[in-house]
Design an enzyme around this catalytic site. Structure first.
Site, PDB file in Angstrom:
ATOM      1  N   PHE A  11       0.830  -1.214   0.000  1.00  0.00           N
ATOM      2  CA  PHE A  11       0.000   0.000   0.000  1.00  0.00           C
ATOM      3  C   PHE A  11       0.871   1.273   0.000  1.00  0.00           C
ATOM      4  O   PHE A  11       0.903   2.022  -0.987  1.00  0.00           O
ATOM      5  CB  PHE A  11      -0.942  -0.098   1.209  1.00  0.00           C
ATOM      6  CG  PHE A  11      -1.536   1.188   1.688  1.00  0.00           C
ATOM      7  CD1 PHE A  11      -2.196   2.036   0.818  1.00  0.00           C
ATOM      8  CD2 PHE A  11      -1.451   1.546   3.035  1.00  0.00           C
ATOM      9  CE1 PHE A  11      -2.754   3.227   1.263  1.00  0.00           C
ATOM     10  CE2 PHE A  11      -2.010   2.722   3.497  1.00  0.00           C
ATOM     11  CZ  PHE A  11      -2.648   3.574   2.611  1.00  0.00           C
ATOM     12  N   TYR A 145       5.499  -7.833  15.806  1.00  0.00           N
ATOM     13  CA  TYR A 145       5.607  -6.618  14.983  1.00  0.00           C
ATOM     14  C   TYR A 145       6.315  -5.514  15.773  1.00  0.00           C
ATOM     15  O   TYR A 145       7.291  -4.929  15.313  1.00  0.00           O
ATOM     16  CB  TYR A 145       4.198  -6.189  14.594  1.00  0.00           C
ATOM     17  CG  TYR A 145       4.093  -4.978  13.704  1.00  0.00           C
ATOM     18  CD1 TYR A 145       4.537  -5.014  12.381  1.00  0.00           C
ATOM     19  CD2 TYR A 145       3.504  -3.800  14.171  1.00  0.00           C
ATOM     20  CE1 TYR A 145       4.395  -3.903  11.548  1.00  0.00           C
ATOM     21  CE2 TYR A 145       3.355  -2.692  13.346  1.00  0.00           C
ATOM     22  CZ  TYR A 145       3.800  -2.750  12.035  1.00  0.00           C
ATOM     23  OH  TYR A 145       3.649  -1.649  11.219  1.00  0.00           O
ATOM     24  N   TYR A 159      23.825   1.380  12.866  1.00  0.00           N
ATOM     25  CA  TYR A 159      24.530   1.584  11.580  1.00  0.00           C
ATOM     26  C   TYR A 159      24.922   3.051  11.417  1.00  0.00           C
ATOM     27  O   TYR A 159      25.965   3.365  10.867  1.00  0.00           O
ATOM     28  CB  TYR A 159      23.659   1.130  10.400  1.00  0.00           C
ATOM     29  CG  TYR A 159      23.956  -0.287   9.977  1.00  0.00           C
ATOM     30  CD1 TYR A 159      23.596  -1.365  10.780  1.00  0.00           C
ATOM     31  CD2 TYR A 159      24.618  -0.557   8.784  1.00  0.00           C
ATOM     32  CE1 TYR A 159      23.874  -2.663  10.405  1.00  0.00           C
ATOM     33  CE2 TYR A 159      24.912  -1.856   8.399  1.00  0.00           C
ATOM     34  CZ  TYR A 159      24.541  -2.904   9.207  1.00  0.00           C
ATOM     35  OH  TYR A 159      24.829  -4.191   8.835  1.00  0.00           O
TER      36      TYR A 159
END
Ligand code: NAD
Ligand code: UDP
Length: 314
Positions: A11, A145, A159
């Protein structure tokens, strides 16, 4: 720029692909179609500068040539989807984020992570500012999730700190619009098709829980601005217009002329009681705020689902 969008057949990812292409960039979509669909990008097939690669981003990502941007949107996003695919959800949030960051590092590209308001869990602070650390049940059904996205945020910051990667993190609050999958389990793809087919709307619990719904074009504008900003720490994007689910169901019935009413179903475990973004940071640093009202956005979404359900009539 050459832009890689993981989850670009979904989506939000497909709307982002449209936006980056319309700004004159090349777009490479990586998607394994677990919850997405090539229908969402069919209009882009064959366009110069667009490429689709069927790939599961939890595996090593190989892209030939230079890449300037990696937007990591791959992940099931509907609670029904991530309960159906709990391990895939954890893997794409962890291993998938690792691979996408690795690609960005190897190519010297800027990286943007699609995070979520679910990092705040069932929030104890209202509305939720970015400084809130959240209230997440680490072993509940939604944790696959929530914790994967929290891990993804931590890995993205690692990172940035360790490798100096240029990173951005967007915490997306409930967003809706055309190209949501029919009946994907989220409230709008459930309610609107139910209403259009003359069925009662399924309100979970007593409907007193709240959400704040953002139309997809507003979200995409915010993401585009965040990508082009120099803000490394997370930024909330969403519409602060809060509404109870019961009130929302009544609005959908009214706008569609559905007189089948409402049926009440059990509330899913750990369903957040209230959710509303504090968007002062986005306003301040991006000059962004939503411009599409709930009624306007719903009209467009109702039209979209009408076309999906009754293709012959439109
Ligand atoms: P969606 O399900 O429509 O799109 C997700 C896409 O990711 C799908 O096309 C799916 O096939 C793909 N995908 C999943 N796992 C993959 C894998 N291992 N490899 C390659 N592709 C994979 O959902 P959406 O609403 O467009 O959400 C997109 C992103 O935005 C997600 O990361 C989601 O967590 C985040 N987000 C969305 C919302 C919202 O309200 N829509 C809110 C918060 C966060
Ligand atoms: N919901 C509902 N009926 C439905 C689908 C969802 O009442 O058919 C409720 C759900 O319990 C939650 C809210 O609507 O309180 C938003 O659910 P959604 O799955 O869209 O997203 P969430 O914000 O929970 O991730």
């Amino acid at each position: 720029m050459r832009v890689v969008i993981t989850g670009g057949a979904g989506f939000i990812g497909s709307h982002l692909a449209d936006r980056f292409l319309s700004e004159g960039h090349e777009v490479i979509v990586l998607d394994n179609l677990v919850t997405g669909n090539t229908d969402n990008i069919a209009h882009l097939a064959g366009k110069p500068g667009f490429k689709f690669i069927h790939h599961d981003v939890t595996n090593y990502i190989y892209i030939e040539g230079h890449v300037d941007a990696v937007l990591h949107f791959a992940s099931p996003a509907s609670p029904v989807d991530y309960l159906k695919y709990p391990i895939k959800t954890m893997k794409v949030g962890s291993l998938g984020t690792h691979k996408a960051l690795g690609l960005a590092k190897a190519k010297g590209a800027r990286f943007l992570l699609a995070s979520t308001s679910e990092v705040y869990g069932d929030p104890l602070i209202h509305p939720q500012p970015e400084t809130y650390w959240g209230n997440v049940n680490p072993i509940g059904p939604r944790s696959v999730y929530d914790e994967a996205k929290r891990f993804a945020e931590a890995l993205t910051m690692a990172y940035h700190r360790k490798h100096g990667l240029e990173t951005r993190i967007v915490r997306i609050f409930n967003t809706y619009g055309p190209r949501m999958r029919l009946n994907d389990g989220r409230v709008i793809p459930n309610f609107v098709p139910q209403a259009l087919q003359g069925q009662p709307l399924t309100v979970y619990g007593d409907g007193s829980q709240t959400r704040s719904f953002c139309y997809v074009s507003d979200l995409v504008e915010g993401i585009y601005r965040l990508f082009n900003s120099d803000e490394v720490e997370p930024v909330n994007l969403g519409n602060p217009n809060e509404i109870s689910i019961l009130e929302f169901a009544r609005l959908v019935n009214e706008m569609t002329g559905n007189d089948a009413g409402i049926v009440f179903k059990p509330l899913p475990k750990d369903d957040p009681r209230r959710r509303k973004p504090d968007i002062s940071k986005a306003k301040r640093i991006l000059g962004w705020e939503p411009v599409i009202s709930l009624k306007e956005g719903l009209e467009l979404t109702i039209e979209y689902f009408r076309g999906r359900i009754f293709p012959a009539r439109t």
